[in-house]
Every structure is written in structure tokens, then in C-alpha cells.
Design an enzyme around this catalytic site. Structure first.
Site, PDB file in Angstrom:
ATOM      1  N   HIS A   1      -6.832  29.023   4.085  1.00  0.00           N
ATOM      2  CA  HIS A   1      -5.122  29.164   3.606  1.00  0.00           C
ATOM      3  C   HIS A   1      -4.380  29.274   5.228  1.00  0.00           C
ATOM      4  O   HIS A   1      -3.659  30.943   5.300  1.00  0.00           O
ATOM      5  CB  HIS A   1      -4.989  30.140   3.003  1.00  0.00           C
TER       6      HIS A   1
ATOM      7  N   ARG B   1      -2.620  26.699  -4.814  1.00  0.00           N
ATOM      8  CA  ARG B   1      -3.848  28.011  -4.914  1.00  0.00           C
ATOM      9  C   ARG B   1      -5.358  27.362  -5.970  1.00  0.00           C
ATOM     10  O   ARG B   1      -5.422  26.734  -6.894  1.00  0.00           O
ATOM     11  CB  ARG B   1      -2.874  28.570  -6.450  1.00  0.00           C
TER      12      ARG B   1
ATOM     13  N   GLU C   1     -10.113  33.767  -1.906  1.00  0.00           N
ATOM     14  CA  GLU C   1     -10.824  33.883  -0.424  1.00  0.00           C
ATOM     15  C   GLU C   1     -10.877  35.259  -0.231  1.00  0.00           C
ATOM     16  O   GLU C   1     -10.274  36.120  -1.152  1.00  0.00           O
ATOM     17  CB  GLU C   1      -9.146  33.477  -0.832  1.00  0.00           C
TER      18      GLU C   1
HETATM   19  N1  LIG Z   1      -0.685  27.033   1.285  1.00  0.00           N
HETATM   20  C1  LIG Z   1      -0.497  28.031   1.340  1.00  0.00           C
HETATM   21  O1  LIG Z   1      -0.161  28.445   2.685  1.00  0.00           O
HETATM   22  C2  LIG Z   1       0.498  27.201   0.721  1.00  0.00           C
HETATM   23  C3  LIG Z   1       0.771  27.491  -1.174  1.00  0.00           C
HETATM   24  N2  LIG Z   1       2.111  27.550  -1.930  1.00  0.00           N
HETATM   25  C4  LIG Z   1       1.927  27.250  -2.986  1.00  0.00           C
HETATM   26  O2  LIG Z   1       2.680  26.498  -3.090  1.00  0.00           O
HETATM   27  C5  LIG Z   1       3.327  26.517  -4.570  1.00  0.00           C
HETATM   28  C6  LIG Z   1       4.216  25.681  -4.997  1.00  0.00           C
HETATM   29  O3  LIG Z   1       5.667  25.704  -3.645  1.00  0.00           O
HETATM   30  P1  LIG Z   1       6.881  25.740  -3.991  1.00  0.00           P
HETATM   31  O4  LIG Z   1       6.554  24.010  -3.987  1.00  0.00           O
HETATM   32  O5  LIG Z   1       7.945  26.297  -2.188  1.00  0.00           O
HETATM   33  O6  LIG Z   1       7.500  25.852  -5.337  1.00  0.00           O
HETATM   34  P2  LIG Z   1       8.983  25.082  -6.765  1.00  0.00           P
HETATM   35  O7  LIG Z   1       8.781  26.670  -7.483  1.00  0.00           O
HETATM   36  O8  LIG Z   1       9.796  24.277  -5.952  1.00  0.00           O
HETATM   37  O9  LIG Z   1       7.625  24.030  -6.860  1.00  0.00           O
HETATM   38  C7  LIG Z   1       6.899  24.380  -8.121  1.00  0.00           C
HETATM   39  C8  LIG Z   1       6.681  22.905  -9.145  1.00  0.00           C
HETATM   40  O10 LIG Z   1       5.392  23.300 -10.313  1.00  0.00           O
HETATM   41  C9  LIG Z   1       6.558  23.108 -11.042  1.00  0.00           C
HETATM   42  N3  LIG Z   1       5.604  23.806 -12.867  1.00  0.00           N
HETATM   43  C10 LIG Z   1       5.621  25.275 -12.566  1.00  0.00           C
HETATM   44  N4  LIG Z   1       4.368  25.250 -14.035  1.00  0.00           N
HETATM   45  C11 LIG Z   1       3.646  24.471 -14.244  1.00  0.00           C
HETATM   46  C12 LIG Z   1       2.681  24.687 -15.276  1.00  0.00           C
HETATM   47  N5  LIG Z   1       2.568  25.127 -15.545  1.00  0.00           N
HETATM   48  N6  LIG Z   1       2.816  22.428 -15.227  1.00  0.00           N
HETATM   49  C13 LIG Z   1       3.379  22.584 -14.272  1.00  0.00           C
HETATM   50  N7  LIG Z   1       4.088  21.575 -13.501  1.00  0.00           N
HETATM   51  C14 LIG Z   1       3.985  23.386 -13.429  1.00  0.00           C
HETATM   52  C15 LIG Z   1       7.548  23.544 -10.884  1.00  0.00           C
HETATM   53  O11 LIG Z   1       8.431  22.720 -12.697  1.00  0.00           O
HETATM   54  C16 LIG Z   1       7.695  23.067 -10.478  1.00  0.00           C
HETATM   55  O12 LIG Z   1       8.049  21.974  -9.930  1.00  0.00           O
HETATM   56  C17 LIG Z   1       3.794  27.982  -4.090  1.00  0.00           C
HETATM   57  O13 LIG Z   1       4.074  28.746  -5.756  1.00  0.00           O
HETATM   58  C18 LIG Z   1       2.454  28.310  -3.611  1.00  0.00           C
HETATM   59  O14 LIG Z   1       1.202  28.903  -4.486  1.00  0.00           O
HETATM   60  C19 LIG Z   1       3.620  27.886  -0.890  1.00  0.00           C
HETATM   61  C20 LIG Z   1       3.392  28.400   0.464  1.00  0.00           C
HETATM   62  C21 LIG Z   1       2.136  27.780   1.631  1.00  0.00           C
HETATM   63  O1  LIG Z   2       3.967  31.566   1.038  1.00  0.00           O
HETATM   64  C1  LIG Z   2       2.451  31.199   0.173  1.00  0.00           C
HETATM   65  O2  LIG Z   2       2.390  31.224  -1.355  1.00  0.00           O
HETATM   66  C2  LIG Z   2       1.392  31.176   0.942  1.00  0.00           C
HETATM   67  O3  LIG Z   2       0.564  30.912  -0.057  1.00  0.00           O
HETATM   68  C3  LIG Z   2       1.278  32.230   2.423  1.00  0.00           C
HETATM   69  O4  LIG Z   2       0.270  32.672   2.557  1.00  0.00           O
HETATM   70  P1  LIG Z   2      -0.060  34.222   2.284  1.00  0.00           P
HETATM   71  O5  LIG Z   2       1.023  35.301   2.313  1.00  0.00           O
HETATM   72  O6  LIG Z   2      -0.625  34.334   3.197  1.00  0.00           O
HETATM   73  O7  LIG Z   2      -0.925  34.700   1.765  1.00  0.00           O
END
Ligand SMILES: NC(=O)C1=CN([C@@H]2O[C@H](COP(=O)(O)OP(=O)(O)OC[C@H]3O[C@@H](n4cnc5c(N)ncnc54)[C@H](O)[C@@H]3O)[C@@H](O)[C@H]2O)C=CC1
Ligand SMILES: O=C(O)C(=O)COP(=O)(O)O
Length: 316
Positions: A282, A235, A264
């Protein structure tokens, strides 16, 4: 079930929207003008039992407050930082997201940005198109992934998938988190600044929201150093974006690969002209396959809820 009223704050894939339309009475809040939105709420707010949204569409507590009979919020995203999860929880309303199904595509995007940045993909394309290859010969050399250290802040589902890919490219992985993970062999840092000092590439893969806002501070970014790179598919809010731009401008960072931004779809203008920065809008989960799987989870979570069955992917 066509007598169940669902508010569409943000739609997902056409195929799944068709399924929803065939099953529920959809109210297209997303398509309404501000005046129409108000009229829609006056007419149907008390009947709405479910909300369909995405990370981009979000769901604010001001809207939640207008929906007295809401039972469930479903988001086609894993990140729920734009959704008022706490306020929903306080009313006993479950929120569902879309973990796992997007992990591989997001990790692939991270690797694409990493490769494109270090191996200078876009300057290579420009080298050909500009005629430089013919006129000047070989382009300047670029940087190997092999042997470089990748520091991942937040080693969850996506962080681990990135780590596996980075290892396959010969990188050394270490991680920062709030606590060490006993089943993980990568070196653990209990302090983000120390991790940044020790690695060649720093990648936050934490959720957005107040808890992680600005955690990649100017100090942390500076610690990566002038030969180091910053990679962000998590993010925009997790990094001090102003400091990132300044450090890149000053040559205090070697480059960056960025899929996410603070405001964004607005990207700091200074980033657009930097040939050591690779930008994406994104779209790390933005493949037909993954967006379809995410949208299907919305459909399936709603079906489970209204059938009185356990939700597939409730937010904890
Ligand atoms: N660019 C994009 O399109 C996408 C971005 N994302 C982002 O990726 C993030 C991670 O997704 P996942 O790996 O599935 O989530 P997840 O919950 O499996 O992993 C997140 C990790 O961050 C750690 N964490 C949480 N808060 C923390 C803190 N304050 N300090 C240190 N570590 C912390 C958690 O313990 C966990 O290991 C999502 O929340 C989203 O923001 C996800 C999908 C698509
Ligand atoms: O799965 C997420 O967290 C994503 O970042 C997907 O992005 P969107 O829902 O398309 O803004």
C-alpha cells in the site's frame, strides 16, 4: 494560534509535523499507550478543535463522540473510507482529504504493477540471480501490453490518469461506472460483469467503503478468464480476496498486481509464493514528493479553517 488544541491520530511528514507543532498545541494520541490515550482524552478531549490523521490511522465515531468541540478533521489521504465522514457531517464538522496531488504517483504505481506482472519483471530478475540465464538460456516469453484491453471500474481522477498511461502503452481502455461520462470517449459499460468478460485486465479504481465492498466478486473475477489479469491499487475491500486467491491458485486468472489488501498489513500467505503476482505494501502514493504535498494540504486546510477562509480540499 498555539492555544489551539489538535489531536494527532496519525502523523504525516516530519517537515509538516514541525509546522503544525510550531503553530498548534499538538496532542500525540498516536504515540500514547492505550492507558495514556484514555488519560489524554480525560484531560484534553473537550479542548480538541482539530484532528490530524491519515487513511491508515483513520478516525472512528467512538473517538469523535469523545470530542465535543471538534471543528475539523484533516486526513493525509484521498480515500476517507476509514474516517467517520457521515458522523462528522451530522455534527457539521468538515473533513478534508488530499485529492489530485497523489494522482500521478498512484497511476504510475498501477502501470508499474501492470508492467511488472505482464512482462514478468520479478521472474526475470530471478532468472539472472538463479544462474538460469547462464545454464538454461533465455527465460520463457511474457505478455505484451500493446493491444490488450484494460477495463477500469471507477473512472475518476486516478482512473483517468491510468487510462492515459495505458493508452500510451498501446492498450485499449474501456470503463464501468454508475453512469457514462459525456466528455469521455472510452467505451462505457453499465455492468461490471460485462466489462470483466470483455477485457484482458480489470482494474477497480473506486473508493473503499460499504458501497463498493466486494463489488469485484468471484463471478466478476472469473469472467476476466485464465488469460486475464487483475490490478488493484484502490482498496482491498472492493474485491473478494478469498476468491482472488483461489482463482489464481487454480490458474483461472493469469496473474495480479496488488498494492492493497483486505486486512493490511496482513497479506494472504498464498499470494507470497505466486510468481505471477506482484505485491506492494500500500505505497502507491508513497513518494517523498507526493507525501509532502499531501501533508502540506493538511497544514493548509487547518490554516484556512482557523483563518475563517474556505477549505482547500473539503470532502464533498
Ligand atoms: N493505493 C493507494 O495508495 C491509493 C489508493 N487510492 C484509492 O483510489 C481511490 C480513487 O481515488 P480518486 O481517483 O482520486 O477518486 P475519484 O473520486 O476521483 O474517483 C473514483 C471514481 O469511482 C466512481 N465510483 C464511486 N463509487 C462507485 C460505485 N459504487 N460504483 C462504480 N463507480 C463508483 C466515482 O464516480 C469516480 O469516478 C481512492 O478513494 C482510494 O481508495 C487513492 C490514493 C492512493
Ligand atoms: O490516499 C489514499 O487514499 C491512500 O491510500 C494513502 O494511504 P495511507 O493514508 O498511507 O494509508
Amino acid at each position: 494560534m498555539r492555544d489551539i488544541d489538535v489531536l494527532v491520530v496519525c502523523p504525516n511528514r516530519p517537515e509538516q509535523m514541525k509546522m503544525l507543532d510550531e503553530t498548534y498545541r499538538l496532542h500525540r494520541y498516536d504515540l500514547a499507550t492505550p492507558d495514556e490515550k484514555e488519560a489524554m482524552l480525560r484531560e484534553v478531549a473537550s479542548k480538541i478543535r482539530a484532528v490530524v490523521t491519515t487513511h491508515g490511522g483513520g478516525f472512528e465515531s467512538s473517538l469523535l463522540d469523545r470530542l465535543p468541540n471538534l471543528e475539523i478533521v484533516t486526513s493525509s489521504s484521498v480515500g476517507v473510507d476509514t474516517i467517520c465522514v457521515d458522523a462528522c457531517r451530522a455534527r457539521g464538522i468538515p473533513v478534508t482529504n488530499t485529492p489530485d496531488v497523489l494522482t500521478d504517483d498512484v497511476a504510475d504505481m498501477a502501470m508499474m504493477l501492470l508492467l511488472a506482472t505482464l512482462r514478468r519483471l520479478l521472474p526475470g530478475v530471478d532468472w539472472i540471480k538463479s544462474g538460469n540465464w547462464v545454464e538454461k538460456g533465455m527465460m520463457p516469453l511474457n505478455t505484451s501490453l500493446k493491444g490488450k484491453k484494460l477495463g477500469i471500474a471507477g473512472l475518476g481522477r486516478i482512473g483517468k490518469a491510468i487510462a492515459r498511461r495505458a493508452e500510451a502503452s498501446g492498450m485499449e481502455v474501456s470503463y464501468y461506472g454508475r453512469r457514462p461520462q459525456l466528455d469521455v470517449a472510452y467505451p462505457y459499460y453499465d455492468d461490471l460483469l460485462s466489462l470483466a468478460q470483455d477485457v484482458d485486465v480489470l482494474a477497480p479504481v473506486v473508493p473503499g467503503g460499504p458501497e463498493t465492498e466486494g463489488m469485484v466478486s468471484r463471478e466478476v473475477l472469473s469472467a476476466i478468464g485464465p488469460k486475464g489479469y487483475f490490478l488493484n491499487i484502490s482498496r482491498g475491500s472492493v474485491v473478494d480476496e478469498g476468491a482472488l486467491v483461489e482463482l489464481l491458485q487454480a490458474g483461472a486468472l493469469a496473474g495480479a498486481g496488488l498494492d492493497v489488501f483486505v486486512d493490511e498489513p496482513h497479506v494472504p500467505a498464498a499470494l507470497l509464493d505466486m510468481d505471477n503476482v506482484v505485491l506492494q505494501p500500500h505505497c502507491a502514493s508513497g513518494t517523498v514528493e507526493t507525501r509532502g504535498a499531501m501533508a502540506q494540504l493538511v497544514v493548509d486546510n487547518l490554516a484556512a479553517h482557523f483563518a475563517g477562509k474556505p477549505l482547500l480540499t473539503p470532502v464533498g
